[in-house]
Design a protein around this motif. Sequence first.
Motif, PDB file in Angstrom:
ATOM      1  N   GLY A  45     101.360 127.652  10.864  1.00 38.30           N
ATOM      2  CA  GLY A  45     101.197 126.353  10.218  1.00 38.30           C
ATOM      3  C   GLY A  45     102.454 125.521  10.102  1.00 38.30           C
ATOM      4  O   GLY A  45     102.483 124.537   9.351  1.00 38.30           O
ATOM      5  N   PHE A  46     103.495 125.874  10.838  1.00 34.87           N
ATOM      6  CA  PHE A  46     104.747 125.129  10.774  1.00 34.87           C
ATOM      7  C   PHE A  46     104.979 124.379  12.083  1.00 34.87           C
ATOM      8  O   PHE A  46     104.701 124.896  13.162  1.00 34.87           O
ATOM      9  CB  PHE A  46     105.922 126.067  10.481  1.00 34.87           C
ATOM     10  N   ASN A  47     105.528 123.155  11.972  1.00 31.92           N
ATOM     11  CA  ASN A  47     105.781 122.339  13.154  1.00 31.92           C
ATOM     12  C   ASN A  47     106.924 121.377  12.843  1.00 31.92           C
ATOM     13  O   ASN A  47     107.586 121.495  11.799  1.00 31.92           O
ATOM     14  CB  ASN A  47     104.521 121.583  13.566  1.00 31.92           C
ATOM     15  N   ASN A  48     107.141 120.419  13.738  1.00 32.59           N
ATOM     16  CA  ASN A  48     108.251 119.478  13.546  1.00 32.59           C
ATOM     17  C   ASN A  48     108.087 118.643  12.283  1.00 32.59           C
ATOM     18  O   ASN A  48     109.071 118.286  11.627  1.00 32.59           O
ATOM     19  CB  ASN A  48     108.380 118.562  14.762  1.00 32.59           C
ATOM     20  N   ASP A  49     106.848 118.321  11.948  1.00 31.62           N
ATOM     21  CA  ASP A  49     106.596 117.507  10.760  1.00 31.62           C
ATOM     22  C   ASP A  49     106.666 118.333   9.477  1.00 31.62           C
ATOM     23  O   ASP A  49     106.972 117.808   8.399  1.00 31.62           O
ATOM     24  CB  ASP A  49     105.231 116.829  10.863  1.00 31.62           C
ATOM     25  N   GLN A  50     106.344 119.613   9.619  1.00 31.64           N
ATOM     26  CA  GLN A  50     106.385 120.513   8.461  1.00 31.64           C
ATOM     27  C   GLN A  50     107.105 121.793   8.879  1.00 31.64           C
ATOM     28  O   GLN A  50     106.488 122.826   9.110  1.00 31.64           O
ATOM     29  CB  GLN A  50     104.970 120.838   7.972  1.00 31.64           C
ATOM     30  N   PRO A  51     108.430 121.737   8.969  1.00 34.35           N
ATOM     31  CA  PRO A  51     109.190 122.901   9.440  1.00 34.35           C
ATOM     32  C   PRO A  51     109.309 123.993   8.378  1.00 34.35           C
ATOM     33  O   PRO A  51     109.157 123.724   7.178  1.00 34.35           O
ATOM     34  CB  PRO A  51     110.557 122.311   9.770  1.00 34.35           C
ATOM     35  N   LEU A  52     109.578 125.184   8.863  1.00 36.08           N
ATOM     36  CA  LEU A  52     109.858 126.301   7.964  1.00 36.08           C
ATOM     37  C   LEU A  52     111.254 126.119   7.369  1.00 36.08           C
ATOM     38  O   LEU A  52     112.226 125.884   8.091  1.00 36.08           O
ATOM     39  CB  LEU A  52     109.795 127.623   8.729  1.00 36.08           C
ATOM     40  N   ASP A  53     111.344 126.219   6.056  1.00 39.49           N
ATOM     41  CA  ASP A  53     112.638 126.147   5.359  1.00 39.49           C
ATOM     42  C   ASP A  53     113.056 127.560   4.958  1.00 39.49           C
ATOM     43  O   ASP A  53     112.272 128.293   4.332  1.00 39.49           O
ATOM     44  CB  ASP A  53     112.540 125.279   4.110  1.00 39.49           C
ATOM     45  N   VAL A  54     114.274 127.930   5.301  1.00 34.19           N
ATOM     46  CA  VAL A  54     114.778 129.272   5.006  1.00 34.19           C
ATOM     47  C   VAL A  54     116.162 129.178   4.380  1.00 34.19           C
ATOM     48  O   VAL A  54     117.032 128.455   4.884  1.00 34.19           O
ATOM     49  CB  VAL A  54     114.878 130.133   6.286  1.00 34.19           C
ATOM     50  N   THR A  55     116.357 129.910   3.292  1.00 38.13           N
ATOM     51  CA  THR A  55     117.705 130.101   2.747  1.00 38.13           C
ATOM     52  C   THR A  55     118.197 131.469   3.201  1.00 38.13           C
ATOM     53  O   THR A  55     117.584 132.493   2.884  1.00 38.13           O
ATOM     54  CB  THR A  55     117.718 130.019   1.208  1.00 38.13           C
ATOM     55  N   LEU A  56     119.276 131.470   3.954  1.00 37.23           N
ATOM     56  CA  LEU A  56     119.842 132.697   4.511  1.00 37.23           C
ATOM     57  C   LEU A  56     121.104 133.048   3.728  1.00 37.23           C
ATOM     58  O   LEU A  56     122.085 132.299   3.737  1.00 37.23           O
ATOM     59  CB  LEU A  56     120.169 132.495   5.993  1.00 37.23           C
ATOM     60  N   ARG A  57     121.061 134.185   3.055  1.00 32.48           N
ATOM     61  CA  ARG A  57     122.186 134.604   2.216  1.00 32.48           C
ATOM     62  C   ARG A  57     123.073 135.604   2.958  1.00 32.48           C
ATOM     63  O   ARG A  57     122.570 136.469   3.673  1.00 32.48           O
ATOM     64  CB  ARG A  57     121.676 135.258   0.923  1.00 32.48           C
ATOM     65  N   TYR A  58     124.391 135.490   2.735  1.00 27.28           N
ATOM     66  CA  TYR A  58     125.310 136.457   3.327  1.00 27.28           C
ATOM     67  C   TYR A  58     126.523 136.638   2.423  1.00 27.28           C
ATOM     68  O   TYR A  58     126.765 135.846   1.500  1.00 27.28           O
ATOM     69  CB  TYR A  58     125.725 136.032   4.734  1.00 27.28           C
ATOM     70  N   ILE A  59     127.271 137.697   2.696  1.00 25.42           N
ATOM     71  CA  ILE A  59     128.459 138.023   1.906  1.00 25.42           C
ATOM     72  C   ILE A  59     129.638 137.203   2.424  1.00 25.42           C
ATOM     73  O   ILE A  59     129.886 137.131   3.631  1.00 25.42           O
ATOM     74  CB  ILE A  59     128.778 139.522   2.004  1.00 25.42           C
ATOM     75  N   SER A  60     130.376 136.604   1.529  1.00 23.31           N
ATOM     76  CA  SER A  60     131.483 135.723   1.906  1.00 23.31           C
ATOM     77  C   SER A  60     132.553 136.468   2.703  1.00 23.31           C
ATOM     78  O   SER A  60     133.115 137.466   2.236  1.00 23.31           O
ATOM     79  CB  SER A  60     132.130 135.123   0.657  1.00 23.31           C
ATOM     80  N   SER A  61     132.813 135.992   3.907  1.00 18.86           N
ATOM     81  CA  SER A  61     133.939 136.424   4.731  1.00 18.86           C
ATOM     82  C   SER A  61     133.949 135.552   5.969  1.00 18.86           C
ATOM     83  O   SER A  61     132.926 134.968   6.344  1.00 18.86           O
ATOM     84  CB  SER A  61     133.841 137.903   5.126  1.00 18.86           C
ATOM     85  N   GLU A  62     135.089 135.464   6.617  1.00 18.21           N
ATOM     86  CA  GLU A  62     135.191 134.632   7.806  1.00 18.21           C
ATOM     87  C   GLU A  62     134.306 135.159   8.933  1.00 18.21           C
ATOM     88  O   GLU A  62     133.660 134.401   9.652  1.00 18.21           O
ATOM     89  CB  GLU A  62     136.646 134.549   8.270  1.00 18.21           C
ATOM     90  N   GLU A  63     134.269 136.498   9.095  1.00 18.15           N
ATOM     91  CA  GLU A  63     133.447 137.080  10.153  1.00 18.15           C
ATOM     92  C   GLU A  63     131.965 136.811   9.906  1.00 18.15           C
ATOM     93  O   GLU A  63     131.224 136.405  10.805  1.00 18.15           O
ATOM     94  CB  GLU A  63     133.689 138.593  10.261  1.00 18.15           C
ATOM     95  N   ASN A  64     131.533 137.041   8.665  1.00 17.48           N
ATOM     96  CA  ASN A  64     130.128 136.792   8.336  1.00 17.48           C
ATOM     97  C   ASN A  64     129.774 135.317   8.507  1.00 17.48           C
ATOM     98  O   ASN A  64     128.670 134.987   8.963  1.00 17.48           O
ATOM     99  CB  ASN A  64     129.834 137.240   6.902  1.00 17.48           C
ATOM    100  N   LYS A  65     130.688 134.439   8.137  1.00 17.55           N
ATOM    101  CA  LYS A  65     130.428 133.013   8.280  1.00 17.55           C
ATOM    102  C   LYS A  65     130.114 132.667   9.730  1.00 17.55           C
ATOM    103  O   LYS A  65     129.143 131.944  10.018  1.00 17.55           O
ATOM    104  CB  LYS A  65     131.633 132.216   7.792  1.00 17.55           C
ATOM    105  N   ARG A  66     130.884 133.204  10.658  1.00  9.99           N
ATOM    106  CA  ARG A  66     130.660 132.930  12.080  1.00  9.99           C
ATOM    107  C   ARG A  66     129.320 133.487  12.543  1.00  9.99           C
ATOM    108  O   ARG A  66     128.575 132.836  13.283  1.00  9.99           O
ATOM    109  CB  ARG A  66     131.797 133.521  12.903  1.00  9.99           C
ATOM    110  N   VAL A  67     129.005 134.706  12.109  1.00 12.97           N
ATOM    111  CA  VAL A  67     127.739 135.335  12.511  1.00 12.97           C
ATOM    112  C   VAL A  67     126.551 134.543  11.985  1.00 12.97           C
ATOM    113  O   VAL A  67     125.598 134.249  12.729  1.00 12.97           O
ATOM    114  CB  VAL A  67     127.680 136.792  12.016  1.00 12.97           C
ATOM    115  N   TYR A  68     126.598 134.160  10.721  1.00 11.89           N
ATOM    116  CA  TYR A  68     125.417 133.543  10.110  1.00 11.89           C
ATOM    117  C   TYR A  68     125.281 132.066  10.458  1.00 11.89           C
ATOM    118  O   TYR A  68     124.164 131.536  10.469  1.00 11.89           O
ATOM    119  CB  TYR A  68     125.392 133.845   8.612  1.00 11.89           C
ATOM    120  N   ILE A  69     126.357 131.415  10.799  1.00  7.23           N
ATOM    121  CA  ILE A  69     126.248 130.077  11.376  1.00  7.23           C
ATOM    122  C   ILE A  69     125.566 130.160  12.736  1.00  7.23           C
ATOM    123  O   ILE A  69     124.716 129.323  13.080  1.00  7.23           O
ATOM    124  CB  ILE A  69     127.641 129.414  11.503  1.00  7.23           C
ATOM    125  N   ALA A  70     125.898 131.206  13.507  1.00  8.62           N
ATOM    126  CA  ALA A  70     125.269 131.393  14.817  1.00  8.62           C
ATOM    127  C   ALA A  70     123.780 131.669  14.680  1.00  8.62           C
ATOM    128  O   ALA A  70     122.953 131.122  15.429  1.00  8.62           O
ATOM    129  CB  ALA A  70     125.959 132.535  15.567  1.00  8.62           C
TER     130      ALA A  70
END
Length: 523
Positions: free
Chosen positions: A359-384
């Motif tokens: 039931g998700f599409n461009n007009d009604q996209p899925l919204d997700v909050t992605l949590r991660y542990i603060s660190s430079e390495e994790n930041k790069r992984v989770y941005i990817a």
Amino acid sequence: MNRTFITLVATLAVAIGVSLDAAPEHDTLNIGNSAEPGTLDPHRYFANAEEHILKDLFVGLTTMSADGEIQPGVAESWTVSDDGLQWRFALNQSASWSDGQPLTSEDFVFGLRRHQDPKTASPLAHFLYCVKNAEAINHGNLPPHELGIVAQDRHTLVIELEQPFPFLLERLLYPIAYPIPKHAVDKYGDAWVKAENWVSNGAYVLNEWRPREYVELRRNEQFLYADDTAISKVRYYPFQEPSTAYNRFVSGDMDIIQGYPHALVRKVSQERPNEVRNAPLQSMMYLVINTRIMPFDDVRVREALATAIYRERITNQILGVGELPSATLSPPIVAGHRSVGPNHEPSTSRAKALLAEAGFNNDQPLDVTLRYISSEENKRVYIAIAAMWKDAGINVTLHHTNLATHFSDLQNGDFQVAQAGWFGENNPEHYIELLWSKIGPANYGRYESQRFDALFEKARETADLQTRLAELAEAEEVALQEFPVIPLYVTMTLNLVKPHVGGWKTNGRNLHPVRFMNWIGSP
């Protein structure tokens, strides 16, 4: 290495004019740890940062060698019944507590009962559900004295199991199975863990704890092998950011750091080749999905999130220091791992189709909050990962926090999708059991499947190791078809050790008891 031997070597070198660094002016080993410990109570610990310290303070029935192999601890030997249900341990009669009181089998009885007592609220109580009546006790259905553990005499301990568990010796390595000084707990209550009240049986005792600064240990002169413990003091410093740990190491403040920035791997290998101690870790980094909340209770949504992730891009392009991509929760590097067959190949178009079905599409996209542990390495992984999901039409909000808060949120179910990791044992069951509905807080996403539980519980009743491993693989395959988690990769440990520290060996557990280390020259 014996301290007397080290002193003699240094003295002889000076006498004959050999060029050798003098012995260090102080005898404090400074180690960079990944986080501030939340507790030093073995029964209430949860994080790897706490285990690094606890392994120096206590010794269980079994312990580990410098290279991570299981070896006798307080128990000198053991036997197992033919049905695998009874383990009998013969304890070293010379073992004692740091205050000089004898350590007996009753201390293990007290400790294991305390660990399962629901009043203790151990987050890792499920680790010992293999012991007879442990689960019923932990759920408040039986009193602690019904636990299947008996002090047959002062130096003989018998453990009765609920079902066969061939990995028991490895499970006993954990702090949750350490003996606890009943006489100290009786006298001081929960305050027994303060430095001024501290009693333990390991190579070191707690000397001082300055929150957010360091935890200092000093050598336990009552330890069985105190004469072979070369380092007299140890300080563990909490570093949330690997870059901070690295800078302190380069400046000479740290002798060992367990973690430095991935971006510096090539530079460090070129400039400090004699200090690099990188190795694969018995581990799995994964995403956990909260299956109890909408729309993540829909398997199509969970599959879409998994299918949109290209693991090889993360390991090869984002991290790139030897991490091994894996579609299974049980790491492919652990003993007894069996492939459960390829998971769905990554496909952005397939992810979009699954989302459309849900039931998700461009007009009604899925919204997700992605949590991660603060660190430079994790930041790069989770941005990817967020970028991969964006390509599939998913709106992603990234949320990061410190390690303690992150795992508190996970245990409380306060997340949608989050980073998770599991480390430690050299067997697949340790990882697959994270999906068992009865495991407790470690099943962060509250995944529950009758089919998986039935297969997993069948495996838990099997004494034959090879049959058990095959049944575990079957259970894992069932679970992975429902996508409660998204396995990502086996991580690498990035460690740096100064050349003046001897006895440090790489191992798959990335646990390094200081009792095996020594000084080589001076800092």
